[in-house]
Enzyme design. Structure first.
Site, PDB file in Angstrom:
ATOM      1  N   GLY A 114      57.827  30.477 -82.038  1.00  0.00           N
ATOM      2  CA  GLY A 114      56.963  31.609 -81.738  1.00  0.00           C
ATOM      3  C   GLY A 114      55.562  31.213 -81.326  1.00  0.00           C
ATOM      4  O   GLY A 114      54.716  32.066 -81.098  1.00  0.00           O
ATOM      5  N   CYS A 115      55.316  29.918 -81.242  1.00  0.00           N
ATOM      6  CA  CYS A 115      54.018  29.423 -80.807  1.00  0.00           C
ATOM      7  C   CYS A 115      54.151  28.895 -79.382  1.00  0.00           C
ATOM      8  O   CYS A 115      55.148  28.256 -79.043  1.00  0.00           O
ATOM      9  CB  CYS A 115      53.543  28.290 -81.712  1.00  0.00           C
ATOM     10  SG  CYS A 115      53.249  28.784 -83.416  1.00  0.00           S
ATOM     11  N   ALA A 116      53.159  29.167 -78.569  1.00  0.00           N
ATOM     12  CA  ALA A 116      53.177  28.686 -77.188  1.00  0.00           C
ATOM     13  C   ALA A 116      53.040  27.167 -77.152  1.00  0.00           C
ATOM     14  O   ALA A 116      53.620  26.503 -76.304  1.00  0.00           O
ATOM     15  CB  ALA A 116      52.060  29.335 -76.384  1.00  0.00           C
ATOM     16  N   SER A 117      52.289  26.610 -78.088  1.00  0.00           N
ATOM     17  CA  SER A 117      52.136  25.162 -78.166  1.00  0.00           C
ATOM     18  C   SER A 117      53.097  24.621 -79.236  1.00  0.00           C
ATOM     19  O   SER A 117      53.744  25.385 -79.946  1.00  0.00           O
ATOM     20  CB  SER A 117      50.688  24.798 -78.493  1.00  0.00           C
ATOM     21  OG  SER A 117      50.261  25.485 -79.643  1.00  0.00           O
TER      22      SER A 117
END
Length: 142
Positions: free
Chosen positions: A49-52
């Site tokens: 759920g994190c872009a990074s």
């Protein structure tokens, strides 16, 4: 129920008027965090759920609801590494039952992050908070 370390961050944010200065401070907090060993950067520690890229490794001392919560974390993005440092200040040293009772959204809102993070960063921050709560919940019942 914020820790002393988190209160220091909140005080610094009040002192810094400019959001550029606050971003720099968040990045500096992240630079102070120790790096994770590559061996623990595995799917089980990765936060979805994190872009990074984000990994959180729990360190729980004791058992049941009174176990002490701590974690290590790392990201490949400097600002996210700083957000990990802020969450570390918020949660580390609490019991797992205190972790689950902490209103992270309210505490983080005191910093004004909701208004100054991109939608992707906000979603990633929520995903990290959810993972921390899950880890604490699992430890409380272990």
């Amino acid at each position: 129920m914020a820790s002393e370390a988190f209160e220091e961050i909140a005080d610094t944010f009040e002192f810094l008027d400019d959001w550029e200065d606050r971003y720099r401070h968040v990045i500096e907090l992240g630079k102070e965090m120790p790096h994770l060993d590559d061996a623990v950067k595995v799917p089980a520690t990765k936060v979805e759920g994190c872009a990074s890229q984000v990994w959180l490794l729990p360190r729980i001392e004791g058992t049941g609801p009174e176990a002490r919560f701590n974690f290590q974390g790392e990201s490949d993005a400097m600002i996210v590494q700083g957000l990990i440092a802020i969450l570390h200040a918020l949660y580390s040293g609490l019991t797992v039952s205190e972790v689950t009772a902490t209103n992270a959204e309210a505490e983080l809102a005191r910093l004004g992050l909701n208004d100054h993070l991109s939608a992707q960063r906000s979603n990633g921050l929520r995903a990290m908070v959810e993972r921390i709560r899950l880890l604490a919940t699992e430890a409380a019942t272990a």
